[in-house]
Design a protein around this motif. Structure first.
Motif, PDB file in Angstrom:
ATOM      1  N   ASP A   2       0.849  -1.184   0.000  1.00 39.07           N
ATOM      2  CA  ASP A   2       0.000   0.000   0.000  1.00 39.07           C
ATOM      3  C   ASP A   2       0.885   1.235   0.000  1.00 39.07           C
ATOM      4  OD1 ASP A   2      -2.775   1.137   2.104  1.00 39.07           O
ATOM      5  OD2 ASP A   2      -1.824   2.026   0.352  1.00 39.07           O
ATOM      6  N   GLY A   3       0.904   1.959  -1.110  1.00 36.80           N
ATOM      7  CA  GLY A   3       1.732   3.152  -1.220  1.00 36.80           C
ATOM      8  C   GLY A   3       1.126   4.390  -0.612  1.00 36.80           C
ATOM      9  N   ARG A   4      -0.104   4.292  -0.108  1.00 37.83           N
ATOM     10  CA  ARG A   4      -0.792   5.372   0.599  1.00 37.83           C
ATOM     11  C   ARG A   4      -1.270   6.507  -0.298  1.00 37.83           C
ATOM     12  NH1 ARG A   4      -3.200   3.853   4.230  1.00 37.83           N
ATOM     13  NH2 ARG A   4      -3.233   5.854   5.330  1.00 37.83           N
ATOM     14  N   ASP A   5      -0.891   6.503  -1.580  1.00 36.07           N
ATOM     15  CA  ASP A   5      -1.366   7.484  -2.543  1.00 36.07           C
ATOM     16  C   ASP A   5      -1.058   6.932  -3.932  1.00 36.07           C
ATOM     17  OD1 ASP A   5      -2.509   9.816  -3.558  1.00 36.07           O
ATOM     18  OD2 ASP A   5      -1.499  11.092  -2.075  1.00 36.07           O
ATOM     19  N   GLY A  47       5.226   8.644  -6.703  1.00 36.13           N
ATOM     20  CA  GLY A  47       3.882   9.051  -7.057  1.00 36.13           C
ATOM     21  C   GLY A  47       3.504  10.370  -6.428  1.00 36.13           C
ATOM     22  N   LYS A  48       2.230  10.470  -6.036  1.00 35.32           N
ATOM     23  CA  LYS A  48       1.713  11.727  -5.510  1.00 35.32           C
ATOM     24  C   LYS A  48       2.307  12.115  -4.168  1.00 35.32           C
ATOM     25  CE  LYS A  48      -2.781  12.453  -7.679  1.00 35.32           C
ATOM     26  NZ  LYS A  48      -4.232  12.637  -7.419  1.00 35.32           N
ATOM     27  N   GLN A  49       2.899  11.163  -3.458  1.00 38.31           N
ATOM     28  CA  GLN A  49       3.479  11.491  -2.150  1.00 38.31           C
ATOM     29  C   GLN A  49       4.743  12.334  -2.245  1.00 38.31           C
ATOM     30  OE1 GLN A  49       3.975   8.010   0.404  1.00 38.31           O
ATOM     31  NE2 GLN A  49       2.108   8.621   1.452  1.00 38.31           N
ATOM     32  N   GLU A  50       5.259  12.528  -3.454  1.00 42.99           N
ATOM     33  CA  GLU A  50       6.418  13.392  -3.707  1.00 42.99           C
ATOM     34  C   GLU A  50       7.713  12.833  -3.128  1.00 42.99           C
ATOM     35  OE1 GLU A  50       5.709  17.474  -2.742  1.00 42.99           O
ATOM     36  OE2 GLU A  50       3.838  17.581  -3.878  1.00 42.99           O
ATOM     37  N   LYS A  51       7.729  11.554  -2.876  1.00 41.39           N
ATOM     38  CA  LYS A  51       8.950  10.896  -2.395  1.00 41.39           C
ATOM     39  C   LYS A  51       9.124   9.576  -3.114  1.00 41.39           C
ATOM     40  CE  LYS A  51       8.468  12.849   2.263  1.00 41.39           C
ATOM     41  NZ  LYS A  51       9.575  13.807   2.151  1.00 41.39           N
ATOM     42  N   ILE A  52      10.392   9.199  -3.305  1.00 44.12           N
ATOM     43  CA  ILE A  52      10.704   7.856  -3.802  1.00 44.12           C
ATOM     44  C   ILE A  52      10.908   6.965  -2.582  1.00 44.12           C
ATOM     45  CG2 ILE A  52      12.351   6.446  -5.082  1.00 44.12           C
ATOM     46  CD1 ILE A  52      12.882   8.851  -6.869  1.00 44.12           C
ATOM     47  N   ARG A  53      10.208   5.846  -2.572  1.00 44.69           N
ATOM     48  CA  ARG A  53      10.257   4.940  -1.429  1.00 44.69           C
ATOM     49  C   ARG A  53      10.832   3.597  -1.874  1.00 44.69           C
ATOM     50  NH1 ARG A  53       4.252   5.341   1.006  1.00 44.69           N
ATOM     51  NH2 ARG A  53       5.225   4.244   2.761  1.00 44.69           N
ATOM     52  N   ARG A  54      11.443   2.889  -0.919  1.00 46.53           N
ATOM     53  CA  ARG A  54      12.138   1.632  -1.229  1.00 46.53           C
ATOM     54  C   ARG A  54      11.531   0.507  -0.391  1.00 46.53           C
ATOM     55  NH1 ARG A  54      18.711   1.361  -1.435  1.00 46.53           N
ATOM     56  NH2 ARG A  54      19.014  -0.882  -1.726  1.00 46.53           N
ATOM     57  N   MET A 107      13.372   9.377  -0.348  1.00 49.57           N
ATOM     58  CA  MET A 107      14.049  10.401  -1.132  1.00 49.57           C
ATOM     59  C   MET A 107      13.040  11.457  -1.558  1.00 49.57           C
ATOM     60  SD  MET A 107      16.363   7.648  -3.234  1.00 49.57           S
ATOM     61  CE  MET A 107      15.211   6.308  -2.834  1.00 49.57           C
ATOM     62  N   ASP A 108      13.239  12.689  -1.130  1.00 50.67           N
ATOM     63  CA  ASP A 108      12.300  13.778  -1.388  1.00 50.67           C
ATOM     64  C   ASP A 108      12.512  14.303  -2.800  1.00 50.67           C
ATOM     65  OD1 ASP A 108      10.569  15.849  -1.319  1.00 50.67           O
ATOM     66  OD2 ASP A 108      11.457  16.878   0.394  1.00 50.67           O
ATOM     67  N   ALA A 143       6.432  12.380  -7.988  1.00 53.65           N
ATOM     68  CA  ALA A 143       7.514  11.538  -8.529  1.00 53.65           C
ATOM     69  C   ALA A 143       6.955  10.747  -9.702  1.00 53.65           C
ATOM     70  CB  ALA A 143       8.052  10.614  -7.440  1.00 53.65           C
ATOM     71  N   ASN A 144       6.947  11.369 -10.876  1.00 50.46           N
ATOM     72  CA  ASN A 144       6.297  10.776 -12.043  1.00 50.46           C
ATOM     73  C   ASN A 144       7.085   9.648 -12.678  1.00 50.46           C
ATOM     74  OD1 ASN A 144       4.015  12.553 -12.067  1.00 50.46           O
ATOM     75  ND2 ASN A 144       5.331  14.157 -12.892  1.00 50.46           N
ATOM     76  N   SER A 145       8.398   9.639 -12.506  1.00 45.68           N
ATOM     77  CA  SER A 145       9.217   8.645 -13.202  1.00 45.68           C
ATOM     78  C   SER A 145      10.486   8.356 -12.404  1.00 45.68           C
ATOM     79  CB  SER A 145       9.593   9.158 -14.597  1.00 45.68           C
ATOM     80  OG  SER A 145      10.297   8.185 -15.330  1.00 45.68           O
ATOM     81  N   ILE A 146      10.917   7.092 -12.455  1.00 44.54           N
ATOM     82  CA  ILE A 146      12.141   6.640 -11.776  1.00 44.54           C
ATOM     83  C   ILE A 146      12.970   5.828 -12.759  1.00 44.54           C
ATOM     84  CG2 ILE A 146      13.082   5.261  -9.881  1.00 44.54           C
ATOM     85  CD1 ILE A 146      10.429   5.613  -8.425  1.00 44.54           C
TER      86      ILE A 146
END
Length: 405
Positions: free
Chosen positions: A74-77, A95-102, A115-116, A121-124
């Motif tokens: 669950d990415g929460r957004d 995504g919409k949370q504006e952070k890259i999560r691992r 990572m803020d 965060a549209n693309s990685i």
């Protein structure tokens, strides 16, 4: 901050009537509980009860069905981008949370510091040597982080509007970005210097992809066209009259090799392009109504199949015969992003959820390499190599229609 951790039991009936066990729950954690990259996962404040039923997920038990568990995070957004890391053992999401999560795929736990990005965060993208993580911001910047420390080591600024797509060349020396400002840029990773600005037809550049050898850059402009440039000089080599339909990620393009490119259009048509001649070698529709709208495509390393999504549905296609493999898998929310690891795990970002499953569990063996003896795979080491495959006889309509992917 909150996230899912093992704790809540979900039973799912599998193809042969046995149950797969998925263990997930939601708990609340403070930022102090977040570990650094490479360290221990974020720890909960108390012990989590691990339910046990007919099939226990112990360190010694082998799955009777030899089907790996499905991981759901669950990415929460809304999830707009996913990428695999650490030889497929970790996954990144944005995504919409504006952070890259691992996340660690073995148990779906979030690990390391976030990572803020400073905007959606549209693309990685991840470098081939897994040293660098590249992220595009909805506010117009491109950032580079160290995989090991999650420290920001570079930032490129120059786009006037949000960055929709990013990519990094295989040798790690160049970064490409596509933006709402109708341009694509190529940057020098080590210094952040902007090497080229490419203007693409008065529309949002929703995807940028380096060819495997790095000599070419493909760009896709929303509802406009696909172009191929010399990545060193910026010279336009070819333009294809294909209307890309992806508007929030970087996945309407996929290179097959250094001279052949796949693209999915707004109409739900996959095009196979020869960029050395400018020819369209083949095309086929993945939509019965001709309305693909938002589309993503992804290829495994063996290039035997292509996975395609349109809106809330994904489908599997043989790249030689262009025939569908099984039936569509549908979700209740929009599929924004997909990624396939070297181990043939596929991650689907739909709505705010990331679902991960191995392709070997749902496709015939001929589409998946590195198959293993079914008796050798255990539940607790699910991603050492590609899983044993189901047989062609299992690919009837009812199985695919009922599969909870």
């Amino acid at each position: 901050m909150s996230r899912r951790l093992p704790g809540t039991l979900e039973n799912r009936e599998s193809m042969d009537g046995t149950n797969e066990i998925i263990v997930l729950t939601e708990i609340q954690l403070s930022d102090d509980d977040t570990a650094r990259a490479g360290g221990s996962p974020v720890q909960d404040k108390g012990e989590i009860e691990r339910p046990v039923t007919g099939l226990q997920m112990s360190s010694t038990m082998t799955s009777q069905r030899n089907v790996r568990k499905t991981i759901e995070i669950d990415g929460r957004d809304a999830i707009y981008s996913v990428a695999f890391l650490m030889e497929g053992k970790h996954i990144l999401s944005g995504g919409k949370q504006e952070k890259i999560r691992r996340w660690r795929l073995e148990d779906g736990q979030e690990i390391a510091r976030r990572m803020d990005v400073g905007g959606w965060a549209n693309s990685i993208a991840v470098s081939s040597d897994e040293k660098w993580i590249v992220g595009g911001s909805g506010r117009g910047s491109v950032s580079v982080w160290s995989v090991e420390s999650h420290e920001r080591v570079g930032e490129m600024e120059g786009h006037r509007e949000g960055v929709i797509g990013v990519d990094i060349s295989r040798d790690g020396t160049k970064i490409a970005s596509g933006s709402d400002d109708h341009t694509a840029c190529i940057w020098k990773r080590a210094t952040g210097e902007r090497l080229l600005t490419l203007r693409h037809g008065g529309s949002t550049v929703v995807a940028v992809k380096f060819s495997p050898d790095g000599r070419l850059l493909a760009t896709a402009a929303w509802n406009r066209s696909v172009r191929v440039y010399n990545s060193g000089t910026g010279h336009l080599l070819h333009e294809f009259s294909i209307r890309p339909g992806s508007d929030v990620n970087n996945q309407c393009l996929a290179w097959n090799d250094d001279t052949h490119l796949y693209a999915i259009s707004l109409e739900g048509i996959i095009h196979y392009l020869d960029v050395s001649t400018g020819e369209t070698l083949s095309r086929w529709s993945i939509c019965t109504d001709g309305k693909g709208k938002r589309g993503c495509i992804a290829l495994p390393n063996n290039r035997n199949l292509i996975v395609a999504s349109t809106e809330s549905s994904i489908s599997f296609w043989d790249t030689t015969t262009h025939t569908k493999i099984g039936s569509n898998i549908d979700y209740n929310d929009t599929v924004f992003t997909m990624a396939i690891s070297d181990n043939y795990d596929i991650a689907i970002g739909h709505g705010r959820t990331i679902t991960v499953r191995n392709l070997g569990d749902i496709l015939p063996c001929r589409y998946v390499h590195n198959n293993v003896d079914p008796g050798e795979r255990t539940l607790t080491s699910p991603r050492t190599h590609a899983s044993a495959c189901i047989t062609q006889a299992s690919l009837d309509h009812q199985y695919y229609a009922d599969t909870d992917f």
